[in-house]
Design an enzyme around this catalytic site. Structure first.
Site, PDB file in Angstrom:
ATOM      1  N   ASP A 254       0.840  -1.198   0.000  1.00  0.00           N
ATOM      2  CA  ASP A 254       0.000   0.000   0.000  1.00  0.00           C
ATOM      3  C   ASP A 254       0.877   1.250   0.000  1.00  0.00           C
ATOM      4  OD1 ASP A 254      -2.404  -1.652   0.403  1.00  0.00           O
ATOM      5  OD2 ASP A 254      -1.492  -2.034   2.358  1.00  0.00           O
TER       6      ASP A 254
ATOM      7  N   HIS B 240      -4.778  -3.196   6.495  1.00  0.00           N
ATOM      8  CA  HIS B 240      -4.551  -3.495   5.079  1.00  0.00           C
ATOM      9  C   HIS B 240      -5.890  -3.931   4.489  1.00  0.00           C
ATOM     10  CE1 HIS B 240      -3.159  -5.017   1.303  1.00  0.00           C
ATOM     11  NE2 HIS B 240      -3.677  -6.198   1.586  1.00  0.00           N
TER      12      HIS B 240
END
Ligand code: NAX
Length: 328
Positions: free
Chosen positions: A159, A187
């Site tokens: 990410d 996440h």
């Protein structure tokens, strides 16, 4: 010569495994002076495929690869492990409720935590990639009471890297020009990529962007939904980029993060930034002397606070759900 480091990879026959193992064996995980022994863990049906990958690893004649062993038993696979990459997980399938998903993964990450507790080396470092990564890491950690909690981390580096790339594209710079970006929280789609402390060529990134609508309506959702966009385009989920992020995460953990920058790591909260203690949540972090430290003292504005809190709330819900199921 240095003694080989034992690296256990679960889900070794999967697509991330295939992208990851060759890079580990080539020295990119730990450095060009560190030999590695690979210990691959798979479910019995996938052991043959893992053997095929091991044949290809042999055929690369990597100078740093000191051996490959393949297991379908967690106790054996984690015996003596120094670096544990927990990639294999139970994916969500059609009609599966969240409780079913958490329960199925509890059946994987609980026993793997126990096996790490029983057999890992004193310096073991664990990175959970398999989803739901933060909560799977929490389950594994809860089953390894003899291992310091902070050795259990989950991956938000993909990410982080996605956010770097999107921001660089917006500003017409390269990723090298950007520092101090942060992924906060889970996440998952609630993650919060924060550019308010990021720097672009020494300038504040949020000021350089100067476009809250872009931040809110384009940047944040693009980063958070990038996994789905990759599936849509490629017909398969992110694999090489996920493997690359796992390499980055462990490499920085072992070798340190560069001066004047930080990265994003999901690790057990010490209560910083109002994140309940023990929750495995993503923070800005630096690695010093082989340990992650949460970057302290950042001012959190209202825009960020709202989003961090929402993602942390989701993590608390996941934690409460696995608690109810008796998985932690
Ligand atoms: P694959 O389905 O290709 O591979 C998973 C492998 O794990 C399979 O070979 C399976 O046999 C094995 N496995 C299942 N249960 C196991 C067990 N108990 N012990 C050992 N091995 C086991 O999935 P892949 O694309 O490689 O993705 C792996 C995981 O990474 C998934 O959970 C996925 O959701 C997650 N991801 C996490 C990311 C992150 O940023 N944290 C990004 C990429 C990826 O989506």
């Amino acid at each position: 010569a240095k003694a080989p480091v034992n690296v256990t990879v679960t889900g070794a026959a999967g697509q991330i495994g295939y992208a990851l193992l060759f890079r580990i064996a080539s020295g990119q995980l730990l450095g060009a002076d560190t030999p590695v022994k690979l210990r691959l863990l798979e479910i019995p049906q996938a052991v043959k495929a893992a053997e095929g990958t091991a044949m290809e690893l042999d055929d690369c004649a990597f100078p740093l690869l000191a051996g490959i062993d393949i297991f379908d038993d967690a106790r054996q696979a984690f015996d003596g492990v120094n670096v544990a990459l927990l990639v294999g997980a139970r994916p969500r399938t059609k009609g599966m409720e969240r409780g079913d998903l958490l329960e199925a993964n509890g059946g994987i990450f609980g026993p793997q935590g126990e096996a790490i507790n029983a057999g890992a080396a004193d310096d073991v470092r664990v990175l959970v990639v398999g989803n739901p990564a933060n909560t799977n890491a929490l389950i594994a950690q809860a089953h390894a009471p003899d291992v310091p909690a902070e050795r259990f981390t989950a991956m938000t580096r993909l990410d982080h890297n996605r956010a770097l790339s999107q921001l660089a594209g917006k500003l017409g710079v390269t990723v090298n020009d950007i520092k101090k970006l942060t992924i906060w929280g889970n996440h998952s789609a609630t993650q919060y990529p924060d550019i308010f402390h990021a720097e672009v060529d020494g300038r504040n990134a949020a000021e350089a962007v100067n476009d809250e609508a872009w931040l809110r309506d384009t940047f944040i959702p693009t980063v958070a939904k990038r996994g789905a966009a990759i599936i849509e385009a490629r017909g398969a989920s992110s694999a090489a980029s996920a493997a690359n992020a796992a390499i980055d995460h462990v490499h920085d953990w072992v070798n340190g993060t560069p001066e004047g920058d930080w990265t994003s790591v999901a690790l057990p909260s010490d209560g910083s930034y109002g994140v309940p203690e023990g929750l495995i949540s993503s923070f800005p972090a630096v690695s010093r002397n082989g340990s992650w430290e949460i970057v302290q003292g950042l001012e959190i504005n209202e825009f960020s606070r709202e989003r961090i809190d929402a993602s942390v709330r989701e993590l608390e819900e996941e934690r409460d759900a696995v608690r109810k199921l008796g998985l932690i």
